[in-house]
Design a protein around this motif. Sequence first.
Motif, PDB file in Angstrom:
ATOM      1  N   VAL A 300       8.093  16.308  12.356  1.00 26.08           N
ATOM      2  CA  VAL A 300       9.137  15.264  11.449  1.00 26.08           C
ATOM      3  C   VAL A 300       8.872  15.235  10.025  1.00 26.08           C
ATOM      4  O   VAL A 300       9.624  15.413   9.336  1.00 26.08           O
ATOM      5  CB  VAL A 300       9.141  13.782  12.185  1.00 26.08           C
ATOM      6  CG1 VAL A 300      10.042  12.918  11.480  1.00 26.08           C
ATOM      7  CG2 VAL A 300       9.379  13.952  13.710  1.00 26.08           C
ATOM      8  N   PHE A 303      10.098  18.469   8.642  1.00 23.09           N
ATOM      9  CA  PHE A 303      11.389  18.525   8.542  1.00 23.09           C
ATOM     10  C   PHE A 303      11.999  17.774   7.320  1.00 23.09           C
ATOM     11  O   PHE A 303      12.857  18.062   6.598  1.00 23.09           O
ATOM     12  CB  PHE A 303      12.340  18.135   9.761  1.00 23.09           C
ATOM     13  CG  PHE A 303      13.660  18.089  10.026  1.00 23.09           C
ATOM     14  CD1 PHE A 303      14.337  19.300  10.203  1.00 23.09           C
ATOM     15  CD2 PHE A 303      14.384  17.171   9.535  1.00 23.09           C
ATOM     16  CE1 PHE A 303      15.690  19.277  10.182  1.00 23.09           C
ATOM     17  CE2 PHE A 303      15.647  17.105   9.521  1.00 23.09           C
ATOM     18  CZ  PHE A 303      16.382  18.134   9.935  1.00 23.09           C
ATOM     19  N   VAL A 304      11.435  16.272   7.374  1.00 19.78           N
ATOM     20  CA  VAL A 304      11.977  15.592   6.441  1.00 19.78           C
ATOM     21  C   VAL A 304      11.727  16.117   4.868  1.00 19.78           C
ATOM     22  O   VAL A 304      12.463  16.109   4.024  1.00 19.78           O
ATOM     23  CB  VAL A 304      11.307  14.038   6.513  1.00 19.78           C
ATOM     24  CG1 VAL A 304      11.507  13.376   5.255  1.00 19.78           C
ATOM     25  CG2 VAL A 304      11.759  13.444   7.673  1.00 19.78           C
ATOM     26  N   ARG A 347      14.393   7.887  10.996  1.00 24.04           N
ATOM     27  CA  ARG A 347      15.374   8.875  12.004  1.00 24.04           C
ATOM     28  C   ARG A 347      16.249   7.581  12.828  1.00 24.04           C
ATOM     29  O   ARG A 347      15.723   6.663  13.117  1.00 24.04           O
ATOM     30  CB  ARG A 347      14.774   9.409  13.207  1.00 24.04           C
ATOM     31  CG  ARG A 347      14.192  10.675  12.617  1.00 24.04           C
ATOM     32  CD  ARG A 347      12.813  11.314  13.452  1.00 24.04           C
ATOM     33  NE  ARG A 347      11.807  10.361  13.087  1.00 24.04           N
ATOM     34  CZ  ARG A 347      10.567  10.188  13.855  1.00 24.04           C
ATOM     35  NH1 ARG A 347      10.154  10.873  14.928  1.00 24.04           N
ATOM     36  NH2 ARG A 347       9.635   9.324  13.340  1.00 24.04           N
ATOM     37  N   GLN A 366       8.710   5.501  15.330  1.00 22.73           N
ATOM     38  CA  GLN A 366       9.188   6.493  14.120  1.00 22.73           C
ATOM     39  C   GLN A 366       7.859   7.269  13.978  1.00 22.73           C
ATOM     40  O   GLN A 366       7.604   8.276  13.111  1.00 22.73           O
ATOM     41  CB  GLN A 366       9.263   5.688  12.852  1.00 22.73           C
ATOM     42  CG  GLN A 366      10.628   5.051  12.785  1.00 22.73           C
ATOM     43  CD  GLN A 366      11.760   5.979  12.587  1.00 22.73           C
ATOM     44  OE1 GLN A 366      11.785   7.110  11.970  1.00 22.73           O
ATOM     45  NE2 GLN A 366      12.964   5.773  13.487  1.00 22.73           N
ATOM     46  N   SER A 368       5.689  10.413  13.465  1.00 26.65           N
ATOM     47  CA  SER A 368       6.131  11.672  12.855  1.00 26.65           C
ATOM     48  C   SER A 368       5.840  13.007  13.881  1.00 26.65           C
ATOM     49  O   SER A 368       6.024  14.127  13.575  1.00 26.65           O
ATOM     50  CB  SER A 368       5.344  12.050  11.534  1.00 26.65           C
ATOM     51  OG  SER A 368       3.972  12.127  11.786  1.00 26.65           O
ATOM     52  N   GLN A 371       9.609  14.805  18.442  1.00 27.24           N
ATOM     53  CA  GLN A 371      10.984  15.837  17.888  1.00 27.24           C
ATOM     54  C   GLN A 371      12.052  15.314  18.715  1.00 27.24           C
ATOM     55  O   GLN A 371      13.016  15.642  18.545  1.00 27.24           O
ATOM     56  CB  GLN A 371      10.408  17.014  18.328  1.00 27.24           C
ATOM     57  CG  GLN A 371       9.219  17.471  17.644  1.00 27.24           C
ATOM     58  CD  GLN A 371       9.037  19.081  17.341  1.00 27.24           C
ATOM     59  OE1 GLN A 371       9.811  19.633  16.940  1.00 27.24           O
ATOM     60  NE2 GLN A 371       7.868  19.412  18.165  1.00 27.24           N
ATOM     61  N   THR A 373      13.380  12.218  19.022  1.00 28.62           N
ATOM     62  CA  THR A 373      14.132  11.296  18.270  1.00 28.62           C
ATOM     63  C   THR A 373      14.607  11.930  17.233  1.00 28.62           C
ATOM     64  O   THR A 373      15.699  11.836  16.662  1.00 28.62           O
ATOM     65  CB  THR A 373      13.309  10.398  17.749  1.00 28.62           C
ATOM     66  OG1 THR A 373      11.966  10.659  17.466  1.00 28.62           O
ATOM     67  CG2 THR A 373      12.976   9.360  18.932  1.00 28.62           C
ATOM     68  N   LEU A 374      13.874  12.996  16.672  1.00 33.22           N
ATOM     69  CA  LEU A 374      14.483  13.838  15.422  1.00 33.22           C
ATOM     70  C   LEU A 374      15.956  14.815  15.746  1.00 33.22           C
ATOM     71  O   LEU A 374      16.656  14.766  15.286  1.00 33.22           O
ATOM     72  CB  LEU A 374      13.402  14.988  14.953  1.00 33.22           C
ATOM     73  CG  LEU A 374      13.719  15.916  13.932  1.00 33.22           C
ATOM     74  CD1 LEU A 374      14.221  14.915  12.890  1.00 33.22           C
ATOM     75  CD2 LEU A 374      12.689  16.843  13.533  1.00 33.22           C
ATOM     76  N   ALA A 377      18.747  12.293  16.204  1.00 31.78           N
ATOM     77  CA  ALA A 377      18.972  11.324  15.061  1.00 31.78           C
ATOM     78  C   ALA A 377      20.209  11.989  14.359  1.00 31.78           C
ATOM     79  O   ALA A 377      20.482  13.362  14.303  1.00 31.78           O
ATOM     80  CB  ALA A 377      17.911  11.375  14.096  1.00 31.78           C
ATOM     81  N   LEU A 380      18.963  10.012   8.416  1.00 31.51           N
ATOM     82  CA  LEU A 380      17.775   9.079   7.754  1.00 31.51           C
ATOM     83  C   LEU A 380      18.121   7.822   7.118  1.00 31.51           C
ATOM     84  O   LEU A 380      18.857   7.927   6.042  1.00 31.51           O
ATOM     85  CB  LEU A 380      16.954  10.195   6.937  1.00 31.51           C
ATOM     86  CG  LEU A 380      16.499  11.380   7.510  1.00 31.51           C
ATOM     87  CD1 LEU A 380      15.702  12.262   6.416  1.00 31.51           C
ATOM     88  CD2 LEU A 380      15.525  11.186   8.810  1.00 31.51           C
TER      89      LEU A 380
END
Length: 403
Positions: A300, A303-304, A347, A366, A368, A371, A373-374, A377, A380
């Motif tokens: 996460v 990705f962010v 997310r 949340q 990190s 995946q 939940t990523l 989502a 953000l």
Amino acid sequence: MALLSVADALALVLADAVALPAEAAALVDACGRVLAGDLVALRTQPPADVSAMDGYAVRAADVAAAPVHLAVVGEVAAGRPFDREIGPGEAARIFTGGVMPRGADTVVIQEITTREGDAVAIKRPEAKGRYVRPQGFDFKAGAVLLTEGRRLTARDIALAGAMNHATLPVHRRSRMTVLATGDELVAPGTPPSPSQIVSSNSVALMAIGNREGAETLDLGVAPDRLDATVAAVRRARAAGADVLVTTGGASVGDYDFVRQAFASEGIALSFWQVAMQPGKPLMHGRLDGMSVLGLPGNPVSSFVCATLFLVPLLRKLAGRKDISLPTARGVLGRALPANGGRAQYMRATLATAPDGTAVATPFPEQDSSLQVTLARADCLVVREPLAAAAEPGAPCDIIRLQF
């Protein structure tokens, strides 16, 4: 180094990035890329007065008193010249796109006619110029129709082709290399041992790069050794990379060698660590003409950081004007506690309230590493450092996830 704000870190990432040089690309290959110069029409469209419908080319004066009968003296199809002039009392059968014969100034659609051998009965009057597309109705030669800096859509490609361009001047695609680090990583499809995990960051980063128009190269996985990490950095340079993205090994553990590898290759870091959550251990530097981003290893966080820093970098190299993903306003779908000293990127799922307001509901967990939940989502939720606790319905900023 002290923690930088996200805005200050992004400014450093973009400071030395410039749009890549122009190249001539075939029309289809230019879609999604950015024009490096204005595009001028090489022809007039249509090149002459043409019919907009199937029917009969006539003189308006001859049908003003319709119903009338006119002699049919020929046929005009698209792409087939018709040299005869239409005189008084005459008509020519014409099809859509056919060039209007000399003397004719109007098209009577076939629905209000009846063919009678070599004559046609016109049932009602028609105004002068009806169903005629005049020369240059769409555009004229010499007109600038697509301007420098425009990101080309499929509609633009169609227009450029109609303008008679076979190739277009566009900024070349960036070359992006991706390196994952860690003894624990194996490639997708490889059975991992109990102490290993599947490397997913690289494929996510390459998918983002491909979507942003970059040419991507997977450097594989470097084990937790300095020499292996250095060798991978050198492979990126040898490949002519404009961007090197690493994932993992960016923290302060005993097996985190990315920072050491960068230093040994002469990469001067502009920053290391950013005041954001997730994504604190983020590095940026340059080596000759190559931008280097060292992303965290948690999926996460990776990705962010890619969303906030890699995407704007690739877009600037591509010559785009819309650099960062836009922030929109919404309201919270659940209560949130007060935030700490780092900006938060949470997310969340999106729903639309009856009044059209976007309702963003952050996931309760949340961490990190999560995946699922990523993937689920929609956006953000952005929270500033030291933000106060917020109740459901409180306004919030959101970044919609587009990839």
